[in-house]
Scaffold this active site. Structure first.
Site, PDB file in Angstrom:
ATOM      1  N   LEU A   1       0.224   0.835   0.873  1.00 36.18           N
ATOM      2  CA  LEU A   1      -0.829   0.019   1.482  1.00 36.18           C
ATOM      3  C   LEU A   1      -2.108   0.052   0.653  1.00 36.18           C
ATOM      4  CD1 LEU A   1      -0.096   0.943   5.203  1.00 36.18           C
ATOM      5  CD2 LEU A   1       0.698  -1.043   3.900  1.00 36.18           C
ATOM      6  N   ARG A   2      -2.110   0.874  -0.405  1.00 41.53           N
ATOM      7  CA  ARG A   2      -3.150   0.835  -1.464  1.00 41.53           C
ATOM      8  C   ARG A   2      -4.544   1.277  -1.038  1.00 41.53           C
ATOM      9  NH1 ARG A   2       0.670   1.207  -4.844  1.00 41.53           N
ATOM     10  NH2 ARG A   2       1.625  -0.685  -5.672  1.00 41.53           N
TER      11      ARG A   2
ATOM     12  N   ASN B   1       0.305   7.743  -2.634  1.00 39.31           N
ATOM     13  CA  ASN B   1      -0.233   7.572  -3.997  1.00 39.31           C
ATOM     14  C   ASN B   1      -1.463   6.673  -3.985  1.00 39.31           C
ATOM     15  OD1 ASN B   1       1.321   5.284  -3.427  1.00 39.31           O
ATOM     16  ND2 ASN B   1       1.860   4.934  -5.568  1.00 39.31           N
TER      17      ASN B   1
ATOM     18  N   ASP C   1       5.994  10.240  -4.101  1.00 41.34           N
ATOM     19  CA  ASP C   1       6.525   8.932  -4.496  1.00 41.34           C
ATOM     20  C   ASP C   1       5.690   8.231  -5.564  1.00 41.34           C
ATOM     21  OD1 ASP C   1       8.268   6.624  -4.266  1.00 41.34           O
ATOM     22  OD2 ASP C   1       6.523   5.633  -3.420  1.00 41.34           O
TER      23      ASP C   1
ATOM     24  N   HIS D   1      14.646   4.944  -1.952  1.00 37.71           N
ATOM     25  CA  HIS D   1      15.132   3.827  -2.777  1.00 37.71           C
ATOM     26  C   HIS D   1      16.306   4.141  -3.707  1.00 37.71           C
ATOM     27  CE1 HIS D   1      12.266   5.777  -5.415  1.00 37.71           C
ATOM     28  NE2 HIS D   1      11.220   5.123  -4.979  1.00 37.71           N
TER      29      HIS D   1
ATOM     30  N   ASP E   1       9.601  -0.449   0.107  1.00 35.15           N
ATOM     31  CA  ASP E   1       8.835  -0.065  -1.095  1.00 35.15           C
ATOM     32  C   ASP E   1       7.832  -1.178  -1.435  1.00 35.15           C
ATOM     33  OD1 ASP E   1       7.837   1.346  -3.204  1.00 35.15           O
ATOM     34  OD2 ASP E   1       9.665   1.308  -4.417  1.00 35.15           O
TER      35      ASP E   1
ATOM     36  N   HIS F   1       0.471  -5.720  -6.094  1.00 33.57           N
ATOM     37  CA  HIS F   1      -0.339  -5.626  -7.309  1.00 33.57           C
ATOM     38  C   HIS F   1      -1.092  -6.937  -7.472  1.00 33.57           C
ATOM     39  CE1 HIS F   1       1.170  -1.814  -8.728  1.00 33.57           C
ATOM     40  NE2 HIS F   1       2.406  -2.204  -8.486  1.00 33.57           N
TER      41      HIS F   1
END
Lengths: 315, 430
Positions: free
Chosen positions: B60-61, B91, B148, B234, B307, B311
């Site tokens: 979700l950044r 991350n 991840d 994944h 996943d 971007h």
């Protein structure tokens, strides 16, 4: 490219090769057109060859060069391409260290794009000049047995030449240590050998690829010395080749690694012919994309100079 | 305000029945039956009413890369895809490796249209060198730990993380889940797609299947040693699926997910050189795709995950090696699974809803049977609606879908999150 597409460019190259032999090797064919070279990877030779070809056709040239570093400043490749194109270029010559980049650039612009080498993928004009050189020496590639020797895995020259040589009727043999072959080449129109000595006497041409120091740090080969011993075209090996066999190399050569100084200087070596022919082939490519099509008209190839130019020709 | 979902067919873990569902204003299911009346109706005719979907794997950044996605926009996309809960990957920037960032993610999540379940990194800053404060994070409610984006390379530290996690079961109230991104970087570094026939031809350096498989193999051995619940993220290769199948047969506490892209796309897609097809692990071969489908069919793979990896457009307008890996997934997962997994609708819903809900530790509120009293986290899907994928039309801030222009069958019509209709007739309500 099909056999007929390749032959069309090679036939056209004959005309431009003749221009190259004139005292003033310059014609007005692309006067007023602009060729932009966008080199994202260093290459003195390929760039000089394209620029020489463009100037001999009277095109203007603009040069963009950068490592991939300028892109790390936040500008996307697409931004860069749009900026370069906005300098009024009619054609982009793109060199990049990554496969597929010229292909992507062509997706983003309506300009003609020439791939001057994309990573480990292809180097089409190199293949054209190599085919032209072989044809010049032998008349035809049909039935020739050509060995491509060295770092096939990382070689755009090898990938383009495999396609072009086989399309023109030659048989291609790859000779390399197992670590320098692509991981999966089943279905490629080639046979694979790991020992050069088994083949030497049966070859019409041997095409040596550049070996790079970084293959050792990557653990792909033990040392340049071992590579030279097993795969280098040494003086001994060139002596065992047929008297009419040819030796080619895309340059720059690593003397003493993939080729010895004596082998490079052997009469069977056509390495300098390749360089000369590179300009002619690239003139043909630029002309085919930017000129009056495939039909050369007399005015295209008149000597340049106010006195020599026929009345009313002003491109 | 109470709402009645009218005219649909219910499918949940208990089976299938044609009944209406009344959702009360307390956010719970008030009644299931016929002749129900509420303050408003939502048309479910021709549709299936299912427990909402749970994504075990969403990037979700936020915090850090809000240009690509925020928790709010990611959750909106999730709602459009039928999701009511998303496990947020850690991350972020800063990394979600401490309680402060977990609380930030959770706070932002509370204002969004999905339940956001923060996962946390196994190691400090995902560097793979020091264990994150797992006890403290468990006390803050974190049940899933993952580095991840990379796998934990050091086998000794992985062993310690596994052992340590088994001691936290009591504090969490259930076993901690360690979710591993299986990739031995010594083998994959410098590779940007699957290594094989296509990478050889395209001249793009590849990552061998073995870079994933070696870590699957290692972690199965370490689960045998430690007994820690390990979840394989994944899965992308046939041999990985086979190893997980064997580990399950041996009774080890392992679970696994597969993404929709690994069951629908192959490495041949990279021939366009468009980095929208660049993802880690990379798209593999037809054989691998078939193995993923077989693994879903026989229960080796427990869940479909997205996943979802947004971007910004300029990040994908770079050469293949420089563009970041990842693709959008939340809004296309249901249709792709229905169209391409070869499974029937109840199995698809199980893989998207109640099975991942159990792994995420949220089965009390997501994926639960549609019965009076249960939380109303629901979606209404039309298995027959055909629609065309458009990245620009998605709720995500990014548009890097690899399915652009593709026609898919199966669409989410309504989504209810804690009783609130957050998607009605395919549109987000807030």
């Amino acid at each position: 490219m099909s056999r007929s597409d390749l032959e069309e460019i090679l036939d056209l190259t004959d005309t431009f090769a003749e221009i190259g032999r004139r005292p003033i090797p310059k014609v007005p064919a692309l006067r007023g057109r602009t060729v932009a070279t966008a080199f994202f990877e260093n290459s003195t030779r390929t760039r000089m060859s394209f620029e020489t070809a463009a100037r001999r056709l009277s095109a203007d040239t603009v040069a963009f060069s950068a490592g991939s570093s300028s892109l790390s400043k936040g500008e996307s490749l697409r931004d860069t391409v749009e900026v370069v194109a906005s300098y009024g270029a009619d054609l982009l010559v793109v060199r990049h260290a990554m496969a597929g980049t010229a292909h992507r650039v062509a997706d983003w612009t309506d300009l003609s794009v020439v791939n001057a080498g994309d990573g480990c993928h292809e180097h089409p004009t190199q293949a054209l000049l190599d085919c032209y050189t072989l044809r010049e020496q032998r008349g035809s590639l049909d039935g020739m047995r050509i060995a491509i020797v060295g770092d096939i895995r990382h070689s755009r020259v090898a990938r383009s030449n495999i396609l072009a040589f086989t399309a023109l009727g030659a048989e291609v043999v790859l000779v390399a240590p197992a670590t320098l072959l692509p991981p999966a080449i089943d279905g490629w129109p080639v046979t694979v050998f790991h020992e050069l000595d088994l083949l030497l006497a049966d070859l019409d041409a041997v095409y040596l690829l550049r070996m790079q120091q970084e293959r050792i740090t990557e653990g792909l080969i033990p040392s340049l010395r071992e590579y030279a011993n097993d795969f280098g075209l040494s003086t001994d090996r060139v002596a065992r080749m047929r008297s009419d066999a040819l030796v080619l190399h895309p340059g720059p050569t690593n003397r003493g690694v993939e080729i010895s100084a004596e082998a490079a200087a052997d009469p069977r070596s056509v390495i300098l012919d390749q360089v000369v022919n590179g300009v002619s082939v690239r003139m043909a490519v630029l002309f085919q994309l930017l000129g009056s099509g495939q039909q050369l008209v007399a005015a295209d190839i008149e000597p340049v100079g106010d006195d020599a130019r026929p009345e009313g020709v002003d491109r | 305000m109470s709402v009645v979902l009218r005219g649909g067919r219910i499918i949940d873990r208990d089976g299938e029945r044609t009944l209406d569902v009344e959702v009360g204003d307390d956010g719970r299911i008030a009644a299931v039956g016929t002749g129900l009346s509420g303050d408003a109706d939502l048309d479910a005719s021709g549709c299936v009413i299912s427990p909402g979907f749970v994504d075990l794997h969403a990037h979700l950044r936020e915090p850090g890369q809000e240009e690509a996605e925020t928790i709010e926009t990611g959750a909106r996309g999730g709602s459009l895809g039928g999701y009511t809960a998303l496990v947020a990957m850690p991350n972020t920037d800063p990394t979600t490796d401490c309680v402060a960032v977990v609380e930030q993610v959770r706070t932002l999540g509370r204002r969004s249209t999905c339940e956001i379940i923060p996962s946390a990194a196994m190691t400090v800053d995902r560097r793979g060198t020091d264990m994150a404060p797992m006890g403290e994070l468990v006390d803050a409610g974190v049940g899933i730990f993952t580095d991840d984006g990379t796998g934990l390379q050091d086998p000794r530290l992985m062993r310690r993380v596994m052992e340590y996690s088994t001691g936290l079961t009591g504090r969490l109230g259930r076993p901690v889940v360690l979710a591993q991104h299986c990739e031995v970087t010594a083998l994959s570094t410098g590779g940007f797609m699957h290594e094989g026939e296509w990478s050889s031809r395209l001249g793009i350096p590849g990552q061998p299947a073995e870079s994933e498989e070696l870590m699957v193999m290692r972690d199965i051995a370490l689960v045998h040693l430690t007994g820690a619940h390990t979840h394989f993220q994944h899965l992308s290769t046939a041999a990985s699926v086979a190893m997980v199948r064997g580990a399950k047969a041996a009774g080890l506490p392992v679970t696994a997910e597969a993404t929709t892209h690994h069951l629908t796309l192959t490495d041949a897609a990279c021939a366009s050189y468009d980095p929208v097809f660049k993802v880690h692990p990379p798209l593999r071969t037809d054989t691998d795709v078939q193995a993923i489908r077989d693994g879903l069919a026989d229960g080796t793979i427990d869940a479909i995950a997205t996943d979802h990896a947004p971007h910004a457009p300029h990040a994908k307008e770079l050469p293949f090696d420089q563009a970041p890996p990842g693709m959008l997934g939340l809004e296309t997962a249901f249709a792709l699974t229905l169209d391409e997994s070869g499974l029937d609708l109840p199995e698809v819903l199980a893989l998207l809803s109640w099975k991942p809900a159990a792994i995420a530790g949220v089965a009390d509120r997501h994926g639960a049977p549609i019965l009076p009293g249960n939380p109303a986290n629901l979606c209404v899907v039309d298995p027959d609606e055909v629609w065309t994928v458009s990245g620009a039309a998605m709720a995500s801030r990014s548009c890097n879908t690899p399915y652009e222009g593709r026609s898919l069958r199966g669409r989410v019509r309504h989504t209810l999150r804690a009783g609130e209709p957050v998607v009605v007739d395919g549109e987000v309500c807030r």
